[in-house]
Design a protein around this motif. Structure first.
Motif, PDB file in Angstrom:
ATOM      1  N   GLN A  22       0.828  -1.205   0.000  1.00 44.57           N
ATOM      2  CA  GLN A  22       0.000   0.000   0.000  1.00 44.57           C
ATOM      3  C   GLN A  22       0.862   1.255   0.000  1.00 44.57           C
ATOM      4  O   GLN A  22       0.592   2.207  -0.747  1.00 44.57           O
ATOM      5  CB  GLN A  22      -0.939  -0.005   1.213  1.00 44.57           C
ATOM      6  CG  GLN A  22      -2.069  -1.022   1.122  1.00 44.57           C
ATOM      7  CD  GLN A  22      -2.992  -0.954   2.322  1.00 44.57           C
ATOM      8  OE1 GLN A  22      -2.802  -0.146   3.234  1.00 44.57           O
ATOM      9  NE2 GLN A  22      -4.000  -1.807   2.324  1.00 44.57           N
ATOM     10  N   ILE A  23       1.891   1.270   0.832  1.00 49.91           N
ATOM     11  CA  ILE A  23       2.791   2.428   0.883  1.00 49.91           C
ATOM     12  C   ILE A  23       3.505   2.586  -0.451  1.00 49.91           C
ATOM     13  O   ILE A  23       3.641   3.694  -0.989  1.00 49.91           O
ATOM     14  CB  ILE A  23       3.803   2.264   2.032  1.00 49.91           C
ATOM     15  CG1 ILE A  23       3.083   2.315   3.391  1.00 49.91           C
ATOM     16  CG2 ILE A  23       4.877   3.337   1.960  1.00 49.91           C
ATOM     17  CD1 ILE A  23       3.965   1.951   4.572  1.00 49.91           C
ATOM     18  N   GLU A  24       3.952   1.467  -1.004  1.00 44.44           N
ATOM     19  CA  GLU A  24       4.663   1.498  -2.277  1.00 44.44           C
ATOM     20  C   GLU A  24       3.794   2.016  -3.409  1.00 44.44           C
ATOM     21  O   GLU A  24       4.256   2.786  -4.263  1.00 44.44           O
ATOM     22  CB  GLU A  24       5.153   0.088  -2.613  1.00 44.44           C
ATOM     23  CG  GLU A  24       5.813  -0.027  -3.970  1.00 44.44           C
ATOM     24  CD  GLU A  24       6.139  -1.473  -4.334  1.00 44.44           C
ATOM     25  OE1 GLU A  24       6.394  -1.738  -5.525  1.00 44.44           O
ATOM     26  OE2 GLU A  24       6.133  -2.339  -3.429  1.00 44.44           O
ATOM     27  N   LEU A  25       2.529   1.602  -3.429  1.00 42.80           N
ATOM     28  CA  LEU A  25       1.649   1.930  -4.547  1.00 42.80           C
ATOM     29  C   LEU A  25       0.835   3.202  -4.343  1.00 42.80           C
ATOM     30  O   LEU A  25       0.106   3.609  -5.242  1.00 42.80           O
ATOM     31  CB  LEU A  25       0.696   0.764  -4.825  1.00 42.80           C
ATOM     32  CG  LEU A  25       1.334  -0.526  -5.343  1.00 42.80           C
ATOM     33  CD1 LEU A  25       0.252  -1.560  -5.641  1.00 42.80           C
ATOM     34  CD2 LEU A  25       2.163  -0.258  -6.592  1.00 42.80           C
ATOM     35  N   ASP A  26       0.937   3.796  -3.174  1.00 42.63           N
ATOM     36  CA  ASP A  26       0.155   5.008  -2.928  1.00 42.63           C
ATOM     37  C   ASP A  26       0.470   6.083  -3.967  1.00 42.63           C
ATOM     38  O   ASP A  26      -0.423   6.707  -4.534  1.00 42.63           O
ATOM     39  CB  ASP A  26       0.433   5.534  -1.517  1.00 42.63           C
ATOM     40  CG  ASP A  26      -0.401   6.760  -1.186  1.00 42.63           C
ATOM     41  OD1 ASP A  26      -1.640   6.686  -1.298  1.00 42.63           O
ATOM     42  OD2 ASP A  26       0.186   7.802  -0.841  1.00 42.63           O
ATOM     43  N   GLY A  27       1.750   6.290  -4.236  1.00 47.91           N
ATOM     44  CA  GLY A  27       2.145   7.270  -5.238  1.00 47.91           C
ATOM     45  C   GLY A  27       1.735   6.859  -6.636  1.00 47.91           C
ATOM     46  O   GLY A  27       1.368   7.707  -7.470  1.00 47.91           O
ATOM     47  N   ALA A  28       1.770   5.546  -6.913  1.00 50.13           N
ATOM     48  CA  ALA A  28       1.383   5.060  -8.233  1.00 50.13           C
ATOM     49  C   ALA A  28      -0.097   5.286  -8.497  1.00 50.13           C
ATOM     50  O   ALA A  28      -0.504   5.686  -9.596  1.00 50.13           O
ATOM     51  CB  ALA A  28       1.724   3.573  -8.363  1.00 50.13           C
ATOM     52  N   VAL A  29      -0.922   5.028  -7.490  1.00 53.72           N
ATOM     53  CA  VAL A  29      -2.355   5.259  -7.636  1.00 53.72           C
ATOM     54  C   VAL A  29      -2.628   6.748  -7.849  1.00 53.72           C
ATOM     55  O   VAL A  29      -3.469   7.133  -8.671  1.00 53.72           O
ATOM     56  CB  VAL A  29      -3.122   4.725  -6.407  1.00 53.72           C
ATOM     57  CG1 VAL A  29      -4.589   5.139  -6.456  1.00 53.72           C
ATOM     58  CG2 VAL A  29      -3.003   3.196  -6.332  1.00 53.72           C
ATOM     59  N   HIS A  30      -1.906   7.589  -7.118  1.00 53.71           N
ATOM     60  CA  HIS A  30      -2.054   9.031  -7.316  1.00 53.71           C
ATOM     61  C   HIS A  30      -1.666   9.423  -8.742  1.00 53.71           C
ATOM     62  O   HIS A  30      -2.369  10.203  -9.400  1.00 53.71           O
ATOM     63  CB  HIS A  30      -1.189   9.791  -6.310  1.00 53.71           C
ATOM     64  CG  HIS A  30      -1.362  11.272  -6.376  1.00 53.71           C
ATOM     65  ND1 HIS A  30      -0.688  12.070  -7.291  1.00 53.71           N
ATOM     66  CD2 HIS A  30      -2.156  12.128  -5.667  1.00 53.71           C
ATOM     67  CE1 HIS A  30      -1.036  13.325  -7.135  1.00 53.71           C
ATOM     68  NE2 HIS A  30      -1.933  13.397  -6.153  1.00 53.71           N
ATOM     69  N   ASN A  31      -0.573   8.874  -9.239  1.00 52.61           N
ATOM     70  CA  ASN A  31      -0.147   9.173 -10.607  1.00 52.61           C
ATOM     71  C   ASN A  31      -1.174   8.700 -11.626  1.00 52.61           C
ATOM     72  O   ASN A  31      -1.418   9.373 -12.641  1.00 52.61           O
ATOM     73  CB  ASN A  31       1.209   8.516 -10.890  1.00 52.61           C
ATOM     74  CG  ASN A  31       2.363   9.260 -10.249  1.00 52.61           C
ATOM     75  OD1 ASN A  31       2.302  10.470 -10.043  1.00 52.61           O
ATOM     76  ND2 ASN A  31       3.423   8.530  -9.914  1.00 52.61           N
ATOM     77  N   LEU A  32      -1.760   7.543 -11.375  1.00 56.31           N
ATOM     78  CA  LEU A  32      -2.775   7.011 -12.288  1.00 56.31           C
ATOM     79  C   LEU A  32      -3.926   8.007 -12.447  1.00 56.31           C
ATOM     80  O   LEU A  32      -4.311   8.356 -13.574  1.00 56.31           O
ATOM     81  CB  LEU A  32      -3.291   5.678 -11.745  1.00 56.31           C
ATOM     82  CG  LEU A  32      -4.255   4.837 -12.595  1.00 56.31           C
ATOM     83  CD1 LEU A  32      -4.265   3.404 -12.076  1.00 56.31           C
ATOM     84  CD2 LEU A  32      -5.690   5.368 -12.580  1.00 56.31           C
ATOM     85  N   TYR A  33      -4.469   8.478 -11.329  1.00 53.32           N
ATOM     86  CA  TYR A  33      -5.623   9.381 -11.392  1.00 53.32           C
ATOM     87  C   TYR A  33      -5.229  10.811 -11.725  1.00 53.32           C
ATOM     88  O   TYR A  33      -6.095  11.626 -12.044  1.00 53.32           O
ATOM     89  CB  TYR A  33      -6.404   9.327 -10.070  1.00 53.32           C
ATOM     90  CG  TYR A  33      -7.219   8.067  -9.942  1.00 53.32           C
ATOM     91  CD1 TYR A  33      -8.433   7.938 -10.604  1.00 53.32           C
ATOM     92  CD2 TYR A  33      -6.754   6.989  -9.198  1.00 53.32           C
ATOM     93  CE1 TYR A  33      -9.181   6.775 -10.515  1.00 53.32           C
ATOM     94  CE2 TYR A  33      -7.497   5.816  -9.099  1.00 53.32           C
ATOM     95  CZ  TYR A  33      -8.698   5.721  -9.766  1.00 53.32           C
ATOM     96  OH  TYR A  33      -9.428   4.557  -9.685  1.00 53.32           O
ATOM     97  N   ASN A  34      -3.921  11.101 -11.683  1.00 52.49           N
ATOM     98  CA  ASN A  34      -3.454  12.429 -12.067  1.00 52.49           C
ATOM     99  C   ASN A  34      -2.928  12.433 -13.498  1.00 52.49           C
ATOM    100  O   ASN A  34      -2.217  13.347 -13.919  1.00 52.49           O
ATOM    101  CB  ASN A  34      -2.368  12.914 -11.103  1.00 52.49           C
ATOM    102  CG  ASN A  34      -2.220  14.413 -11.106  1.00 52.49           C
ATOM    103  OD1 ASN A  34      -3.192  15.164 -11.289  1.00 52.49           O
ATOM    104  ND2 ASN A  34      -1.002  14.896 -10.897  1.00 52.49           N
ATOM    105  N   SER A  35      -3.282  11.368 -14.252  1.00 52.18           N
ATOM    106  CA  SER A  35      -2.938  11.241 -15.679  1.00 52.18           C
ATOM    107  C   SER A  35      -1.439  11.152 -15.931  1.00 52.18           C
ATOM    108  O   SER A  35      -0.975  11.485 -17.021  1.00 52.18           O
ATOM    109  CB  SER A  35      -3.543  12.402 -16.487  1.00 52.18           C
ATOM    110  OG  SER A  35      -4.949  12.400 -16.381  1.00 52.18           O
ATOM    111  N   LYS A  36      -0.688  10.709 -14.936  1.00 52.23           N
ATOM    112  CA  LYS A  36       0.739  10.444 -15.128  1.00 52.23           C
ATOM    113  C   LYS A  36       0.905   8.936 -15.343  1.00 52.23           C
ATOM    114  O   LYS A  36       1.464   8.206 -14.511  1.00 52.23           O
ATOM    115  CB  LYS A  36       1.532  10.915 -13.904  1.00 52.23           C
ATOM    116  CG  LYS A  36       1.331  12.388 -13.547  1.00 52.23           C
ATOM    117  CD  LYS A  36       1.878  13.293 -14.643  1.00 52.23           C
ATOM    118  CE  LYS A  36       1.832  14.764 -14.243  1.00 52.23           C
ATOM    119  NZ  LYS A  36       0.477  15.313 -14.221  1.00 52.23           N
ATOM    120  N   HIS A  37       0.381   8.479 -16.467  1.00 54.72           N
ATOM    121  CA  HIS A  37       0.258   7.038 -16.696  1.00 54.72           C
ATOM    122  C   HIS A  37       1.613   6.345 -16.827  1.00 54.72           C
ATOM    123  O   HIS A  37       1.775   5.218 -16.342  1.00 54.72           O
ATOM    124  CB  HIS A  37      -0.592   6.786 -17.941  1.00 54.72           C
ATOM    125  CG  HIS A  37      -1.993   7.308 -17.812  1.00 54.72           C
ATOM    126  ND1 HIS A  37      -2.922   6.714 -16.981  1.00 54.72           N
ATOM    127  CD2 HIS A  37      -2.616   8.371 -18.389  1.00 54.72           C
ATOM    128  CE1 HIS A  37      -4.067   7.383 -17.063  1.00 54.72           C
ATOM    129  NE2 HIS A  37      -3.902   8.391 -17.906  1.00 54.72           N
TER     130      HIS A  37
END
Length: 438
Positions: A46-61
């Motif tokens: 969860q800690i590792e992917l928190d930034g990834a999920v944020h990037n996903l929804y912020n269009s930083k695919h």
């Protein structure tokens, strides 16, 4: 996660040889279940992917998918990385109101792989509720895109499979709010969709009945507490509160502001925020957001295209026409709105018609009869037949034809009856905005 055409169903029985499902709120943890291998509940993941999920929804695919691929290298037999890659692909499709088909094959491939990996885990352990979660989610997204592509047969099959796995995962609701979103979405939408879409009633007989208030409560719970599903829950909460069914535009605005602030480069969130600011009379904020949308569109940022430009230019046109009384700038923005609408094929009732209507009014005020007639002709062809602007366009064209407009004609033609009885363009458009954004 987008599970809007099915829900979790906690009680399954057989009635007359057929499967009968009743929906209720199950929020208890299973007494004995091994969750050590579950990535969904792994705090380090969860800690590792928190930034990834944020990037996903912020269009930083690209950035998000780099992290998802790292997860896939370490857990190649788990459905989670494939599902997240599919989710990222889904949000490449979303800015076009799901009309962009170039990512379809990639999307379906990721979801199919997630399903294959999930089924293997479930075959090994039928108490693996995490596998059920990803199976329900993957089948749900698969169903949604098939529905968007008007393949009702495939959408129905995937929806039923999603519902089956949601039913199987019901016991894990108490372990994490992530498990509740599917149930909440089905509970909410199933309660009214048969009235809104009567042609779906024969298919809906295959599914359990919903509970609108319970569904809304569950979606709010996930929106407030979900890590992976939280952004998706907020997305649906924003749309639900702003819909005609809930008619809570102020509540929708609050959620939209949170989404647009948290994910400022998500074109879909930002244009929806602009729309709700417009409808709620927050004109200064609407103007600020609309200008930001056009700036990002001009810079070629992902997710900012003609669909977002259509929204932003209409609002800026309306504000310049009605607030700043700047007809020249209003005309420029409305003309750009028309171009964006035509380029994206969005020429039905809504922004396109109202932009043409406002251009007709400006042309009439400038005594440009030819331009006014052209714009009013579009309104006549596209507007709803019983709307005020339809009758106004019809009256204008008929009057001008009878007068055989000449260069000696002075001043604009206004039909007094329509001017007196019609609502403002903003009020007329606000309900159309919500429909066009669903």
């Amino acid at each position: 996660m987008t599970l809007d055409i099915f829900a979790q169903s906690p009680d399954t029985t057989l009635v007359n040889g057929m499967r009968n499902i009743t929906l209720e709120n199950v929020d208890v943890a299973p007494a004995i279940v091994d969750t050590k291998s579950w990535l969904l509940l792994n705090q380090d993941i969860q800690i590792e992917l928190d930034g990834a999920v944020h990037n996903l929804y912020n269009s930083k695919h690209d950035q998000a998918e780099k992290q998802f691929r790292s997860l896939r290298r370490r857990y190649p037999q788990h459905p989670m990385p494939y599902f997240l890659m599919g989710l990222s692909t889904w949000w490449k499709i979303m800015p076009s109101n799901v009309t962009n088909t170039i990512y379809d094959k990639t999307f379906f491939a990721y979801m199919d792989t997630a399903i294959t990996k999930g089924e293997r885990l479930y075959d090994i352990d039928n108490k693996n509720y995490e596998a059920c979660f990803f199976l329900a989610a993957a089948y749900g997204f698969d169903a949604r895109l098939h529905a968007e592509r008007h393949d009702l047969r495939k959408a129905t099959v995937s929806s039923k499979r999603a519902l089956d796995y949601l039913d199987k995962s019901k016991e894990a609701n108490g372990l994490s709010p992530e498990f509740l979103l599917g149930q909440g979405l089905f509970n909410y939408y199933a309660a009214w969709i048969s009235d809104e879409h009567p042609w779906l009633r024969p298919i809906l007989l295959l599914f359990p009945r919903g509970n609108r208030q319970l569904g809304l409560q569950q979606i709010k719970n996930v929106a407030a507490n979900g890590m992976y599903t939280g952004p998706e829950a907020k997305f649906f909460l924003m749309k639900i509160l702003g819909s005609e069914q809930e008619n809570n535009s102020a509540g929708a605005l609050q959620v939209a502001r949170q989404l647009a602030t948290t994910y400022p480069d998500n074109g879909y969130f930002e244009r929806y925020y602009a729309m709700l600011c417009f409808n709620n009379g927050e004109h200064r904020k609407c103007e600020q957001v609309s200008l930001d949308i056009l700036d990002k569109l001009n810079r070629g940022m992902p997710g900012y295209e003609g669909f977002s430009g259509r929204y932003a230019t209409y609002y800026l046109g309306w504000l310049n026409q009605n607030k700043y009384k700047n007809a020249a700038k209003a005309k420029d923005y409305f003309q750009r709105c028309v171009v964006f609408s035509e380029a994206t094929g969005q020429t039905g009732v809504g922004y396109y018609v109202h932009a043409n209507y406002n251009l007709a009014k400006i042309a009439d005020e400038e005594n440009n009869v030819g331009a006014a007639r052209r714009y009013y002709q579009v309104v006549l062809e596209k507007a709803e037949r019983k709307s005020d602007i339809y009758y106004e366009a019809k009256d204008y064209l008929k009057t001008r034809k009878q007068m055989k407009a000449s260069s000696s004609q002075q001043g604009p033609i206004y039909t007094t009856d329509y001017k007196a009885k019609k609502a403002s363009a903003k009020t007329r458009l606000s309900s159309l905005d919500v429909k066009s954004s669903q």
